[in-house]
Design a protein around this motif. Sequence first.
Motif, PDB file in Angstrom:
ATOM      1  N   HIS A  77       0.846  -1.199   0.000  1.00 18.53           N
ATOM      2  CA  HIS A  77       0.000   0.000   0.000  1.00 18.53           C
ATOM      3  C   HIS A  77       0.887   1.258   0.000  1.00 18.53           C
ATOM      4  O   HIS A  77       0.652   2.200  -0.767  1.00 18.53           O
ATOM      5  N   TYR A  79       4.000   1.636  -1.052  1.00 21.86           N
ATOM      6  CA  TYR A  79       4.667   1.817  -2.354  1.00 21.86           C
ATOM      7  C   TYR A  79       3.685   2.385  -3.374  1.00 21.86           C
ATOM      8  O   TYR A  79       4.023   3.275  -4.160  1.00 21.86           O
ATOM      9  N   SER A  80       2.432   1.878  -3.350  1.00 15.25           N
ATOM     10  CA  SER A  80       1.458   2.346  -4.351  1.00 15.25           C
ATOM     11  C   SER A  80       1.162   3.831  -4.160  1.00 15.25           C
ATOM     12  O   SER A  80       0.970   4.559  -5.129  1.00 15.25           O
ATOM     13  N   ARG A  96      -0.864  12.823   3.905  1.00 21.11           N
ATOM     14  CA  ARG A  96      -0.901  12.689   5.370  1.00 21.11           C
ATOM     15  C   ARG A  96      -0.313  13.931   6.049  1.00 21.11           C
ATOM     16  O   ARG A  96       0.468  13.818   7.004  1.00 21.11           O
ATOM     17  N   GLN A 154      -5.581   0.839 -11.897  1.00 20.13           N
ATOM     18  CA  GLN A 154      -4.946   2.151 -12.098  1.00 20.13           C
ATOM     19  C   GLN A 154      -4.755   2.439 -13.587  1.00 20.13           C
ATOM     20  O   GLN A 154      -4.958   3.572 -14.042  1.00 20.13           O
ATOM     21  N   THR A 178      -8.494  -0.315  -5.717  1.00 19.44           N
ATOM     22  CA  THR A 178      -8.586  -0.245  -4.259  1.00 19.44           C
ATOM     23  C   THR A 178      -9.011  -1.573  -3.640  1.00 19.44           C
ATOM     24  O   THR A 178      -8.469  -2.014  -2.626  1.00 19.44           O
TER      25      THR A 178
HETATM   26  C1  GRG Z   1       1.457   0.981  -8.614  1.00 15.61           C
HETATM   27  C2  GRG Z   1       1.977   3.125  -9.838  1.00 15.61           C
HETATM   28  C3  GRG Z   1       1.069   2.298  -9.056  1.00 15.61           C
HETATM   29  C4  GRG Z   1      -0.102   2.771  -8.755  1.00 15.61           C
HETATM   30  C5  GRG Z   1      -1.033   2.017  -8.002  1.00 15.61           C
HETATM   31  C6  GRG Z   1      -3.874   1.942  -6.374  1.00 15.61           C
HETATM   32  C7  GRG Z   1      -2.854   2.921  -6.736  1.00 15.61           C
HETATM   33  C8  GRG Z   1      -2.257   2.799  -8.012  1.00 15.61           C
HETATM   34  C9  GRG Z   1      -2.456   3.893  -5.947  1.00 15.61           C
HETATM   35  C10 GRG Z   1      -3.012   4.124  -4.693  1.00 15.61           C
HETATM   36  C11 GRG Z   1      -3.540   5.505  -4.689  1.00 15.61           C
HETATM   37  C12 GRG Z   1      -4.970   5.577  -4.462  1.00 15.61           C
HETATM   38  C13 GRG Z   1      -5.527   6.946  -4.422  1.00 15.61           C
HETATM   39  C14 GRG Z   1      -5.728   4.519  -4.282  1.00 15.61           C
HETATM   40  C15 GRG Z   1      -7.112   4.581  -3.961  1.00 15.61           C
HETATM   41  C16 GRG Z   1      -7.290   3.918  -2.660  1.00 15.61           C
HETATM   42  C17 GRG Z   1      -7.202   4.822  -1.514  1.00 15.61           C
HETATM   43  C18 GRG Z   1      -8.426   5.478  -1.076  1.00 15.61           C
HETATM   44  C19 GRG Z   1      -6.019   4.978  -0.916  1.00 15.61           C
HETATM   45  C20 GRG Z   1      -5.838   5.684   0.361  1.00 15.61           C
HETATM   46  O1  GRG Z   1      -5.790   4.661   1.298  1.00 15.61           O
HETATM   47  P1  GRG Z   1      -6.006   4.908   2.833  1.00 15.61           P
HETATM   48  O2  GRG Z   1      -7.212   5.790   3.034  1.00 15.61           O
HETATM   49  O3  GRG Z   1      -4.700   5.731   3.198  1.00 15.61           O
HETATM   50  O4  GRG Z   1      -6.017   3.597   3.517  1.00 15.61           O
HETATM   51  P2  GRG Z   1      -3.907   5.804   4.582  1.00 15.61           P
HETATM   52  O5  GRG Z   1      -3.229   7.163   4.554  1.00 15.61           O
HETATM   53  O6  GRG Z   1      -4.885   5.693   5.725  1.00 15.61           O
HETATM   54  O7  GRG Z   1      -2.912   4.703   4.571  1.00 15.61           O
END
Ligand code: GRG
Length: 280
Positions: A77, A79-80, A96, A154, A178
Motif C-alpha cells: 500500500h 509503495y502504491s 498525510r 490504475q 482499491t
Molecule cells: C502501482 C503506480 C502504481 C499505482 C497504483 C492503487 C494505486 C495505483 C495507488 C493508490 C492511490 C490511491 C488513491 C488509491 C485509492 C485507494 C485509496 C483510497 C487509498 C488511500 O488509502 P487509505 O485511506 O490511506 O487507507 P492511509 O493514509 O490511511 O494509509
Amino acid sequence: MKYEDYFADYLKEIEKKLEELLPAQTQYPSSIHEAMRYTVFPGGKRFRPVLTLAACEAAGGRIREALIPAVSVELIHSYSLVHDDLPALDNDEMRRGKWTCHKRFGEAAAILAGDGLLNLAYEVLAEVTPASKAIRILAAISTASGTCGMIGGQVVDLETSKKDFNVPLLDYISSHKTGKLIAASAVCGGLAAEAAEASVRRLQKYGEFLGLAFQLVDDLHDGDGYLHLIEAKAVVDKVRDLIAKAKKEIRALGARAERLHRIADFLLEKTSKETHALDR
Ligand code: GRG
C-alpha cells in the motif's frame, strides 16, 4: 469508541513489526532507507493490516501468525501511494499532512523508495513458515497487486477519458485499484490462520465488498469519482448495500468475526459523517 482505540492492540503490534522489518535509517545506503521510513512513518489508518489481523482471528488464528502478512500488505500500500503521487501519475504534493516522497526526496529517490518498499513486502514474506503457507500468501498478495488487480485498475483509470466514465467501468476501476488489495488483506489473515477453503472464500468476498465500499467512502470524502456520475444519496445507498453484503458473508464465522464486523461498522460510520459534511 474510536477506531484507533478499538484497534489499539493491533496498531501497536503493526507499528512494532514495521519498525523491526524496515531497514534502519542509518543502514547503508541510508538515503533510500530514510525515504522508505519517511513514507511508512507516521502511517495512516493502517486499515489493510488491521483487516489482516482481524481476519486471522476470525478464522481462529492468533494475531502473531498474521503480523508479517499484515506488514507486507501495508508495505505494498505504501509503495502504491509513493508511485501514485509521482508527477507522471497524480502529481500530488502533500500526503498525510506532509510533503509527498518525491517532493521531499526528489523523483528518482521516490521511484526507488517505492521499488524498495515493494521488494521488502515480498522479502519479509519469505520469513513465514511453513513455506507452503508463505507461498499461498505471496500468491494472493502479488496477484491482487498486479496487472489484473491494483495496477490494472490504475491503468484503466489513467486510460479512461472523463467523458467515457460510467458506473460499471468505475466499479471495475475501484474494485481493482482499491478493492483487490483490501480483499487480499482479508484473505491473507485467513491463510495465516490456515483456515478452511470455505472460510477463505468468505473472507475474499467480505474483502471485495468492503474494498469497493472503501473507495466509495473515499469518493464521498473527496467529492470525486462516483459523485460525478450519481447522486450522493445513491452512493451512500451503494455503500450500505455493500457493507450489508460484506457482513452477511462473515456471519458463518461466528463470534470470532466480531472485529471484522466492527471494521465494516467503522466504514459505515464514516459514510454517515461524510454525508453530513456534504449536507452542510
Ligand atoms: C502501482 C503506480 C502504481 C499505482 C497504483 C492503487 C494505486 C495505483 C495507488 C493508490 C492511490 C490511491 C488513491 C488509491 C485509492 C485507494 C485509496 C483510497 C487509498 C488511500 O488509502 P487509505 O485511506 O490511506 O487507507 P492511509 O493514509 O490511511 O494509509
